[in-house]
Design a protein around this motif. Structure first.
Motif, PDB file in Angstrom:
ATOM      1  N   ASP A   1       0.840  -1.206   0.000  1.00 46.41           N
ATOM      2  CA  ASP A   1       0.000   0.000   0.000  1.00 46.41           C
ATOM      3  C   ASP A   1       0.876   1.258   0.000  1.00 46.41           C
TER       4      ASP A   1
ATOM      5  N   MET B   1       3.851   1.705  -1.103  1.00 46.75           N
ATOM      6  CA  MET B   1       4.544   1.916  -2.377  1.00 46.75           C
ATOM      7  C   MET B   1       3.593   1.879  -3.574  1.00 46.75           C
ATOM      8  N   ASN B   2       2.276   2.013  -3.306  1.00 40.96           N
ATOM      9  CA  ASN B   2       1.271   2.049  -4.387  1.00 40.96           C
ATOM     10  C   ASN B   2       1.322   0.807  -5.277  1.00 40.96           C
ATOM     11  N   LEU B   3       1.468  -0.357  -4.653  1.00 42.35           N
ATOM     12  CA  LEU B   3       1.571  -1.604  -5.413  1.00 42.35           C
ATOM     13  C   LEU B   3       0.542  -2.647  -4.990  1.00 42.35           C
ATOM     14  N   SER B   4      -0.406  -2.281  -4.144  1.00 40.94           N
ATOM     15  CA  SER B   4      -1.351  -3.274  -3.630  1.00 40.94           C
ATOM     16  C   SER B   4      -2.155  -3.940  -4.753  1.00 40.94           C
ATOM     17  N   HIS B   5      -2.410  -3.214  -5.844  1.00 43.72           N
ATOM     18  CA  HIS B   5      -3.186  -3.767  -6.954  1.00 43.72           C
ATOM     19  C   HIS B   5      -2.405  -4.804  -7.759  1.00 43.72           C
TER      20      HIS B   5
ATOM     21  N   ARG C   1      10.013  -0.200  -7.115  1.00 43.97           N
ATOM     22  CA  ARG C   1       9.203   0.038  -5.914  1.00 43.97           C
ATOM     23  C   ARG C   1       9.095  -1.224  -5.064  1.00 43.97           C
TER      24      ARG C   1
ATOM     25  N   LEU D   1       7.953   9.969  -7.542  1.00 44.27           N
ATOM     26  CA  LEU D   1       7.182   9.179  -6.593  1.00 44.27           C
ATOM     27  C   LEU D   1       8.093   8.600  -5.514  1.00 44.27           C
TER      28      LEU D   1
ATOM     29  N   LYS E   1       8.475   9.011  -1.312  1.00 42.76           N
ATOM     30  CA  LYS E   1       8.500   7.901  -0.364  1.00 42.76           C
ATOM     31  C   LYS E   1       9.730   7.976   0.539  1.00 42.76           C
TER      32      LYS E   1
END
Length: 305
Positions: A120, A122-126, A142, A172, A176
Motif C-alpha cells: 500500500d 509503495m502504491n503496489l497493492s493492486h 518500488r 514518486l 516515499k
C-alpha cells in the motif's frame, strides 16, 4: 547517535586502493548522500557496511558494531535497495515478498499484514498477485523498496535507487524517501542524479578515486565551490561574442561537447551579457550540485567565477 562511524577506512584489492582513508559519520534520522563518479569507491564501501568486503585498515562501526565480525546483527537492523532488482520472475509479487520475509525472520503471523501495508505504501497493492515478469521497471524498483523495508530497518541503504526510471516514478520514490525519513529512518543514498541528492540529502560526501574530496550540506557545497549563476549556450558561431564578453568580465568559461558554460557572480551579469551580445542562453540558472560535482571530480566548471 552515530549510525555509521568511519575513520580512515581503507580497502585495497591487490595493488589497487578502492577506498582511501575515508572518514565520516552518519547520524540517526538524517539522509546522507555518498556521491562520486563510477569507480570512486562507493559500492566497495557499501559492501563493507554489511560485511561483504573486509577492511584493509581503519575503523568502521555500524550501530557501534563491527560489520564484518557482527554481520548478522548489523544486517538485522539494515535494509538495502540494491542496484539490481534480483526478483524471481517465476513468482508473484506476494510470493516473492513472503519468501524474503521468511529469510528476514519476520514472524509468520505478521508477514501478510506487513507485506500488505508496505505494498500500500509503495502504491503496489493492486499488483499483489501479479507475476513479477509482468511488472514495469518502475514497479519492480518500488517492490525492491518493499523488500528492503520488510524487516523494519533502522538504516536504509539506497544504492542508486532510481537509475533508469522515468521522471514520474523517480518523483514518486523521492516522496516515499521523504516519508521514510519523517518516520525516523536513517538513510544512506548513492546516486548519479545530482538533483536527487540536492533535494533529499541533509549532508553529502563527494568521493573521487577512493578519497573524500568534500563534505557538507548541498547549499554549503554550492556556496563554497560554485557560487553564482550559470548561463548555458549551445555551440553556435554567435557564441564567440559570448565568450569574448565572458573573458572581458572575468566569468568562468567552460566549453565541451554539450555547449558553453559561463558562471558569473550575479544573475544581472548574465542578463547584461545577453543584452549586449544579442544572444539568448538555452538556460540561465543558479549554480547547482552538478556544477560542484563536476568541479570536484576534475571535469567541467573547474574554477571559481
Amino acid at each position: 547517535m552515530k549510525i555509521i562511524s568511519a575513520k580512515e577506512v581503507t580497502k585495497i584489492f591487490s595493488s589497487f586502493t578502492a577506498v582511501d582513508k575515508l572518514s565520516f559519520e552518519l547520524r540517526k534520522g538524517e539522509c546522507f548522500g555518498l556521491l562520486g563518479p563510477n569507480g570512486a569507491g562507493k559500492s566497495t564501501f557499501i559492501g563493507m557496511l554489511y560485511g561483504v568486503n573486509s577492511i584493509s585498515s581503519g575503523n568502521l562501526e555500524v550501530f557501534e558494531m563491527n560489520p564484518k565480525s557482527q554481520a548478522r546483527k548489523v544486517k538485522q537492523r539494515m535494509g538495502v535497495v540494491t542496484q539490481d532488482n534480483a526478483l524471481d520472475d517465476s513468482l508473484t509479487v506476494i510470493e516473492n515478498m513472503m519468501i524474503y520475509a521468511s529469510f528476514l525472520g519476520v514472524p509468520k503471523k505478521e508477514r501478510e499484514k506487513r507485506i500488505k501495508d508496505l505494498l500500500d505504501f509503495m502504491n503496489l497493492s493492486h499488483k499483489a498477485n501479479a507475476p513479477i515478469r509482468f511488472l514495469s521497471g518502475g514497479m519492480k524498483r518500488r517492490l525492491v523498496f518493499v523488500r528492503s523495508l520488510l524487516g523494519d530497518p533502522e538504516l536504509l541503504v539506497l544504492d542508486e535507487p532510481t537509475t533508469g526510471l522515468d521522471p514520474a516514478v523517480r518523483h514518486l520514490l523521492w516522496g516515499k524517501v521523504r516519508d521514510l525519513k519523517a518516520k525516523g529512518k536513517t538513510i544512506l543514498l548513492t546516486t548519479h542524479y545530482m538533483h536527487e541528492a540536492e533535494i533529499l540529502c541533509d549532508r553529502i560526501l563527494v568521493m573521487n578515486k577512493g578519497k573524500s574530496v568534500a563534505e557538507g550540506s548541498p547549499s554549503e557545497l554550492i556556496q563554497k565551490y560554485c557560487p553564482g549563476y550559470v548561463a548555458v549556450y549551445d555551440q553556435i558561431e554567435k557564441n564567440e561574442s559570448v565568450k569574448k564578453f565572458g573573458e572581458k568580465h572575468n566569468f568562468l568559461i567552460q566549453e565541451d561537447r554539450s555547449g558553453i558554460y559561463l558562471r558569473a557572480p550575479k544573475f544581472e551579469d548574465l542578463l547584461k551579457m545577453q543584452e549586449e551580445t544579442k544572444t539568448f542562453a538555452a538556460q540561465l540558472r543558479p549554480a547547482n550540485l552538478e556544477d560542484v560535482f563536476l568541479q570536484l571530480t576534475g571535469q567541467e566548471l573547474t574554477a571559481d567565477a
